[in-house]
Design a protein around this motif. Structure first.
Motif, PDB file in Angstrom:
ATOM      1  N   GLY A 128      -8.741 -38.997  31.298  1.00  0.00           N
ATOM      2  CA  GLY A 128      -8.209 -37.638  31.303  1.00  0.00           C
ATOM      3  C   GLY A 128      -8.896 -36.675  32.245  1.00  0.00           C
ATOM      4  N   ARG A 170      -4.886 -33.146  31.144  1.00  0.00           N
ATOM      5  CA  ARG A 170      -4.120 -32.516  30.076  1.00  0.00           C
ATOM      6  C   ARG A 170      -5.086 -31.974  29.041  1.00  0.00           C
ATOM      7  N   HIS A 171      -4.626 -30.992  28.315  1.00  0.00           N
ATOM      8  CA  HIS A 171      -5.453 -30.378  27.287  1.00  0.00           C
ATOM      9  C   HIS A 171      -4.879 -30.678  25.906  1.00  0.00           C
ATOM     10  N   THR A 172      -5.391 -31.727  25.292  1.00  0.00           N
ATOM     11  CA  THR A 172      -5.027 -32.015  23.918  1.00  0.00           C
ATOM     12  C   THR A 172      -6.308 -32.008  23.093  1.00  0.00           C
ATOM     13  N   ILE A 173      -6.161 -31.766  21.822  1.00  0.00           N
ATOM     14  CA  ILE A 173      -7.338 -31.718  20.943  1.00  0.00           C
ATOM     15  C   ILE A 173      -8.066 -33.047  20.960  1.00  0.00           C
ATOM     16  N   ASP A 174      -7.327 -34.148  20.874  1.00  0.00           N
ATOM     17  CA  ASP A 174      -7.955 -35.469  20.822  1.00  0.00           C
ATOM     18  C   ASP A 174      -8.657 -35.828  22.124  1.00  0.00           C
ATOM     19  N   SER A 175      -7.989 -35.597  23.267  1.00  0.00           N
ATOM     20  CA  SER A 175      -8.606 -35.973  24.547  1.00  0.00           C
ATOM     21  C   SER A 175      -9.821 -35.104  24.845  1.00  0.00           C
ATOM     22  N   THR A 176      -9.736 -33.830  24.529  1.00  0.00           N
ATOM     23  CA  THR A 176     -10.870 -32.930  24.747  1.00  0.00           C
ATOM     24  C   THR A 176     -12.041 -33.322  23.853  1.00  0.00           C
TER      25      THR A 176
END
Length: 156
Positions: free
Chosen positions: A134, A78-84
């Motif tokens: 992730g 998934r592409h979220t600001i936090d995980s990236t």
């Protein structure tokens, strides 16, 4: 970062410094046709403007026992600001990772990894990459030989 306006002398200085970062100010000044004081001021201004970001020694990976170069493509679930951001922080902390790029296309990140051998790369994957949260997919491309590897930017 805003692009810095460079004149002909700045470009000559940058070209010379990229060829030999240890060049003395006296010799650099002679090469570019400036007085040593004027040359020093220009180099200092280029450093302060962020054009020159540092000086370093180039090392031979094989001589250092780091002969296996791997280009690793990472794809995220998934592409979220936090995980990236977390993946970027973690990957940036790994000494084996010499370069990391966020990219478009078939992957989300491309890493340039240098390790001693295949067993070391296997440990790197299992202990570091596969533990990242992730990650959906990892593809490894092993460099057979190096054709070109430079940090020298065209300055003309």
């Amino acid at each position: 970062m805003k692009q810095v306006e460079l004149d002909k002398l700045d470009r000559r200085i940058l070209d010379a410094l990229q060829q030999d970062g240890r060049i003395s100010n006296q010799l650099l000044a002679e090469q570019v046709g400036l007085s040593p004081a004027a040359c020093w001021r220009r180099v200092r201004a280029l450093e302060e403007a962020g054009v020159i970001t540092g000086y370093t020694a180039k090392l031979c990976p094989e001589a250092m026992g780091q002969g296996l170069c791997v280009l690793v493509n990472l794809s995220l679930q998934r592409h979220t600001i936090d995980s990236t951001a977390e993946i970027e922080r973690e990957v940036s902390s790994y000494p084996e990772v010499l370069q990391c790029f966020a990219v478009t296309g078939n992957a989300d990140f491309v890493l340039r990894v240098v390790v001693p051998d295949m067993a070391s790369y296997d440990r790197f994957l299992n202990e570091k990459i596969f533990t990242l949260k992730g990650i959906a997919q990892v593809n490894s491309n092993f460099a057979l030989r190096e054709i070109k590897n430079t940090l020298t930017l065209p300055v003309s």
